[in-house]
Design a protein around this motif. Structure first.
Motif, PDB file in Angstrom:
ATOM      1  N   GLY A 162      -2.051   3.787   1.891  1.00  0.00           N
ATOM      2  CA  GLY A 162      -3.373   3.423   1.404  1.00  0.00           C
ATOM      3  C   GLY A 162      -4.484   4.120   2.160  1.00  0.00           C
ATOM      4  N   HIS A 163      -4.345   4.248   3.465  1.00  0.00           N
ATOM      5  CA  HIS A 163      -5.371   4.905   4.266  1.00  0.00           C
ATOM      6  C   HIS A 163      -5.415   6.408   4.010  1.00  0.00           C
ATOM      7  N   ILE A 164      -4.286   7.009   3.763  1.00  0.00           N
ATOM      8  CA  ILE A 164      -4.283   8.444   3.454  1.00  0.00           C
ATOM      9  C   ILE A 164      -5.015   8.706   2.139  1.00  0.00           C
ATOM     10  N   LEU A 165      -4.804   7.838   1.162  1.00  0.00           N
ATOM     11  CA  LEU A 165      -5.463   8.008  -0.129  1.00  0.00           C
ATOM     12  C   LEU A 165      -6.971   7.764  -0.054  1.00  0.00           C
ATOM     13  N   ALA A 166      -7.394   6.868   0.831  1.00  0.00           N
ATOM     14  CA  ALA A 166      -8.802   6.455   0.849  1.00  0.00           C
ATOM     15  C   ALA A 166      -9.536   6.890   2.115  1.00  0.00           C
ATOM     16  N   TRP A 167      -8.996   7.842   2.877  1.00  0.00           N
ATOM     17  CA  TRP A 167      -9.613   8.125   4.166  1.00  0.00           C
ATOM     18  C   TRP A 167     -11.011   8.732   4.032  1.00  0.00           C
ATOM     19  N   ARG A 168     -11.232   9.563   3.020  1.00  0.00           N
ATOM     20  CA  ARG A 168     -12.565  10.147   2.838  1.00  0.00           C
ATOM     21  C   ARG A 168     -13.593   9.062   2.496  1.00  0.00           C
ATOM     22  N   ALA A 169     -13.221   8.179   1.580  1.00  0.00           N
ATOM     23  CA  ALA A 169     -14.139   7.105   1.199  1.00  0.00           C
ATOM     24  C   ALA A 169     -14.405   6.166   2.369  1.00  0.00           C
ATOM     25  N   LEU A 170     -13.384   5.877   3.163  1.00  0.00           N
ATOM     26  CA  LEU A 170     -13.564   4.994   4.311  1.00  0.00           C
ATOM     27  C   LEU A 170     -14.474   5.627   5.358  1.00  0.00           C
ATOM     28  N   VAL A 171     -14.321   6.921   5.593  1.00  0.00           N
ATOM     29  CA  VAL A 171     -15.190   7.606   6.550  1.00  0.00           C
ATOM     30  C   VAL A 171     -16.624   7.624   6.047  1.00  0.00           C
ATOM     31  N   PHE A 172     -16.805   7.925   4.762  1.00  0.00           N
ATOM     32  CA  PHE A 172     -18.147   7.945   4.176  1.00  0.00           C
ATOM     33  C   PHE A 172     -18.796   6.572   4.250  1.00  0.00           C
ATOM     34  N   ALA A 173     -18.058   5.527   3.901  1.00  0.00           N
ATOM     35  CA  ALA A 173     -18.597   4.172   3.927  1.00  0.00           C
ATOM     36  C   ALA A 173     -18.949   3.732   5.341  1.00  0.00           C
TER      37      ALA A 173
END
Length: 315
Positions: free
Chosen positions: A175-186
């Protein structure tokens, strides 16, 4: 008596295989997630959640003994392998519940409470740590188990711990690999992320819940000390070495896995506590990265300086 050799380690590798694999997977998972912890300046979040997980484990022992005192005592007399714990008092379950309750404090908006996030972290850490010590004083038969959870002194892990850590590593890391860009941006620009249509609150909830689950399961298997180290030090090491976010996440996971596996091997060879050795190895990696960056930066700065101009002879 002579200290164990590397040949002894490889000869008995089958005995320690589960513990080594668990340490490597925990380091990989926590190292990857730890990048968000460091970037969001929540270094003590994992430590506070680990303390909450330890408190949950201690409560499972204590309350289980109060509710079923006879079965509890008979189980210990029969031995660890014959001791069957009712599911409702399973330490892993209590660790997960306590960790998720701790994450709710972090998800709450501290501004509305006239507090800072750091003060909430301190509250959870101190309250959980004090509770774990107080409850630990009430139990005697499980004192060694509680000490292992708090300080990571256990040499072997239970098969169920290996299964749970493996599942957590696959699911949460995926899950973190798929969403790492969004998590960093947020985390870096939440207002801009909302403008772009990203579900910032849902992303934050996923991050905190994943931290809580990862810390709870890994704390039950390895102890609070190495879990705190894996969730902070590998990420710091990667950030010292590079500023490319994709590479930072990869290196942090790699360094965490190496600290988990290498720390266990070094602890066997030097006859040292496992959790402390894993923590020391992760800290040594960060120290080496800091020294290497300082030396390399100074050498690069010296090489970039223009040569001194020759002075004109006096006329």
């Amino acid at each position: 008596m002579d200290a164990p050799s590397w040949s002894d380690f490889w000869t008995n590798f089958a005995i320690f295989r589960d513990a080594i694999v668990t340490g490597g997977l925990a380091g990989l998972l926590l190292g990857f997630i730890g990048v968000h912890v460091v970037l969001r300046r929540m270094v003590f979040a994992s430590s506070a959640i680990a303390q909450a997980a330890a408190l949950g484990v201690a409560l499972s022992f204590w309350i289980g003994g109060l509710v079923h005192p006879i079965e509890h005592a008979v189980g210990h007399l029969a031995g660890a392998n014959a001791h069957v714990t009712p599911f409702i008092f399973e330490p892993v379950l209590w660790a997960i519940i306590a960790s998720l309750l701790a994450t709710l404090v972090f998800i709450a908006n501290p501004v509305r409470l006239h507090l800072t996030r750091e003060s909430l972290l301190g509250f959870v850490f101190l309250g959980s740590g004090a509770g774990a010590v107080i409850v630990g004083d009430k139990i005697t038969q499980e004192a060694h188990d509680l000490s292992a959870i708090l300080f990571g002194s256990a040499v072997v892990v239970q098969p169920m711990d290996l299964v749970l850590v493996t599942v957590a590593a696959v699911v949460l890391l995926g899950g973190h690999i798929l969403a790492w860009r969004a998590l960093v941006f947020a985390g870096y620009d939440p207002l801009g992320a909302r403008v772009q249509g990203l579900p910032v609150r849902a992303l934050d909830g996923f991050l905190f819940v994943s931290i809580g689950l990862a810390v709870a399961l890994c704390t039950r298997a390895l102890g609070a000390l190495p879990v705190f180290a894996f969730s902070v030090l590998p990420a710091m090491t990667a950030l010292v070495l590079t500023s490319r976010m994709g590479l930072v996440f990869g290196l942090a996971g790699l360094f965490g896995a190496l600290a988990g596996v290498g720390g266990y091997a070094v602890s066997f060879r030097a006859e040292l506590p496992v959790g402390a050795t894993q923590t020391a190895l992760a800290a040594a990696g960060l120290a080496a990265a800091l020294v290497g960056r300082a030396v390399f930066g100074r050498a690069r700065a010296a090489g970039a300086q223009p040569p001194p101009r020759a002075s004109k002879p006096a006329t």
